[in-house]
Enzyme design. Structure first.
Site, PDB file in Angstrom:
ATOM      1  N   ASP A  68       0.852  -1.190   0.000  1.00  0.00           N
ATOM      2  CA  ASP A  68       0.000   0.000   0.000  1.00  0.00           C
ATOM      3  C   ASP A  68       0.891   1.244   0.000  1.00  0.00           C
ATOM      4  OD1 ASP A  68      -2.893   1.145   0.664  1.00  0.00           O
ATOM      5  OD2 ASP A  68      -1.444   2.200   1.930  1.00  0.00           O
ATOM      6  N   ASN A  84      -2.504  13.079  -4.114  1.00  0.00           N
ATOM      7  CA  ASN A  84      -3.670  13.578  -4.851  1.00  0.00           C
ATOM      8  C   ASN A  84      -4.031  15.002  -4.440  1.00  0.00           C
ATOM      9  OD1 ASN A  84      -4.143  11.286  -6.441  1.00  0.00           O
ATOM     10  ND2 ASN A  84      -5.309  10.283  -4.821  1.00  0.00           N
ATOM     11  N   GLU A  88      -4.914   2.412  -3.863  1.00  0.00           N
ATOM     12  CA  GLU A  88      -3.453   2.439  -3.963  1.00  0.00           C
ATOM     13  C   GLU A  88      -2.820   1.148  -3.453  1.00  0.00           C
ATOM     14  OE1 GLU A  88      -4.596   4.725  -0.174  1.00  0.00           O
ATOM     15  OE2 GLU A  88      -5.385   4.390  -2.183  1.00  0.00           O
TER      16      GLU A  88
END
Length: 572
Positions: A440, A448, A483
């Site tokens: 992860d 973002n 992710e």
């Protein structure tokens, strides 16, 4: 059957023929000479009739039957043993020339010649020993008729016994001899026996006119039966083509379609070489399947233009080509056709009036393919072109449904299926171990928020690429969601999975990610890290879901809570 006969047996057959047949004919002429007043024109007439009969085998229920005996009976009764031998030997030669024997089957000529020589000689000796005479008088009835019938019956039985012997000893065949061919030949031979006696009697009274009177109707019936049989064969092939078309349409993979297509063709035609060639969008020909002597071989790369070579000729004209011998096509440059090929059949694969590919079939036999089969192969090629197109669309749709559109990695749906399959192999003891890595990206939300979602997508794509390069063929890589990514490693130990995860972690942490689509509008270089969790089976889990759950626990408890940017293995 010729292929089952080794070279030593073939040489022995040729040697035995040389030792028995030529000297035997000379001795037969010495001890059983023809009559002094024999009419040569009549002999030529009988030879012509026997040749016509031999060249037109009657096809009954799909079985070729060569009805020579009724002619040989008349010749024997009329002129004696030597003339009968010559007539039958000429018939055998005509028959085998009609069959167009390949080089490896030429031994059948001396084999059949030897067989009929033995049958003629033994049957003639039995006839003489029973008191039979040349030109017997049947008008008074009695012994001459019964002796002639006994001769004909012994001739047929001995012929069948020798064929049975050759089948077992020469061809090494274990199939039952008393099958459909035997039944039909026996029935038709018994039916035509009377023709031999009728021909003999008519020739005594009418001489050469009898040959025309008997031979004409027989030839006409034989031709009609052959034409009827050929129509039946074509209808059967058309039915098979329709069935094969349905079977091809049921296949969902292009390779399966091609394999089934060539398998069915090989069952219908004598094929030593087969090439499936595809016409690509850039007008280039690419070989997609190459089979030689029943073995799939690596495809050859070749440059071919329209109207060049056999494939290019079919491509350029959109029409099939058929060659019976190498002489007919040797002037055409075809690099992919083997030198020992003789017969060649090239057929375009059409869809909506456009040539999608070319099928090239080749045989080492001369004139192996009949023109009547062109329409059958053409229909099958059309079925194949449509089936390949449908299978290609299916594969593309399936691929898209199993791939993440952003990273092009496999998606969770695909991964879940692979995980269950591998775990079942583990339970069946076909696998010894299975390792799973979950990773992860650390603080991905900030990427973002800071640089924009387009930049986040760039990071995901680059990360997927790095993972795939490192894992390679060792395992299955998939996007787990958001992710998170998963890596399934069959037969990998926990230590091996740990080392691989550490290598991936370092590749992420050590090399920056380049952003070109960030909200600042400038090219940026950023660094990110990822955390990893590892679990293995059967040590850590008894089922697939437990393996996923334990790897996930290792990720969050052992790596995330411990400070991130690290690899952690599940601990019970």
């Amino acid at each position: 059957m010729e292929l089952s006969v080794n070279s030593k047996v073939k040489k022995a057959i040729f040697l035995l023929w040389l030792l028995l047949v030529p000297p035997g004919l000379v001795l037969t002429y010495t001890f059983f000479p023809p009559q002094a007043d024999i009419n040569i024109l009549d002999i030529i007439g009988f030879l012509a009739l026997a040749s016509i009969v031999a060249s037109m085998p009657m096809i009954i229920n799909g079985t070729p039957v060569f009805l020579i005996q009724w002619v040989s009976i008349a010749v024997f009764l009329r002129y004696g043993l030597f003339v009968e031998m010559i007539t039958v030997q000429v018939s055998v030669l005509v028959l085998l020339l009609k069959l167009k024997l390949p080089k490896e089957g030429l031994f059948r000529l001396p084999l059949n010649s030897l067989m009929f020589f033995i049958v003629s000689l033994c049957s003639g000796l039995v006839y003489v020993s029973m008191g039979g005479k040349i030109e017997p008088n049947f008008d008074d009835g009695g012994n001459p008729i019964w002796i002639a019938l006994a001769y004909a019956f012994f001739y047929y039985v001995l012929h069948q016994l020798i064929i049975m012997f050759f089948q077992r000893v020469v061809y090494k065949s274990k199939e039952s001899y008393f099958g459909k061919d035997f039944v039909w030949e026996s029935i038709t031979t018994m039916i035509t026996f009377p023709l031999g006696f009728v021909l003999y009697k008519l020739h005594l009274d009418m001489e050469s006119s009898a040959l025309i009177l008997m031979g004409g109707p027989f030839a006409s019936v034989a031709l009609l039966l052959r034409a009827f049989s050929r129509t039946q064969v074509i209808n059967e092939y058309l039915q098979k083509a329709a069935e094969i078309g349905h079977q091809l349409a049921e296949q969902s993979k292009v390779n399966e379609v091609t394999d089934l297509f060539l398998q069915k063709l090989s069952g219908m035609l004598p094929i030593d070489y087969a090439f499936v060639i595809e016409v690509q969008e850039n007008d280039q020909l690419v070989m997609v399947r190459r089979i030689e002597n029943g073995t799939v071989l690596p495809n050859r790369q070749f440059a071919m233009k329209k109207n060049q070579g056999i494939s290019g000729t079919v491509w350029g004209t959109g029409k099939p080509v058929l060659f019976g011998t190498k002489k007919e096509w040797s002037h055409i440059v075809s690099s992919h056709v083997p030198d020992d090929a003789e017969s060649i059949l090239g057929v375009p694969m059409m869809k909506n009036g456009k040539t999608m590919g070319i099928l090239v079939l080749a045989s080492r036999r001369k004139r192996a393919y009949e023109k009547s089969l062109l329409i059958i192969v053409d229909i099958l090629c059309s079925h194949y072109a449509i089936a390949v197109e449908n299978a290609r669309h299916y594969e593309q749709a399936k691929e898209e449904s199993e791939r993440c559109s952003l990273t092009r990695l496999h998606n969770y749906r695909y991964f879940e299926r692979v995980l269950n399959r591998e775990f079942n192999l583990l339970l069946q003891h076909s696998r010894e171990r299975l390792a799973l890595i979950i990773l992860d990206i650390d603080h991905f939300k900030s990427v973002n928020d800071t640089y924009g979602h387009q930049s986040g997508n760039e990071v995901l794509r680059e990360l997927a690429s790095r993972i795939e390069r490192i894992v390679g063929e060792a395992g299955t890589v998939a996007r787990y969601g958001g992710e998170e990514f998963v890596i399934l490693l069959p037969e990998a130990t926990t230590k091996e999975a740990y080392n691989l995860a550490e290598l991936i972690r370092q590749s992420i942490a050590s090399w920056p990610f380049i952003l070109t689509e960030n909200i600042e509008g400038e090219k940026l270089s950023i660094k990110i890290t990822a955390s990893f969790g590892i679990a293995s089976a059967p040590n850590d889990a008894d089922d697939a879901l437990a393996l996923l759950r334990h790897a996930d626990r290792a990720l969050y408890v052992g790596a995330k809570r411990a400070g991130r940017n690290r690899v952690a293995a599940y601990v019970k």
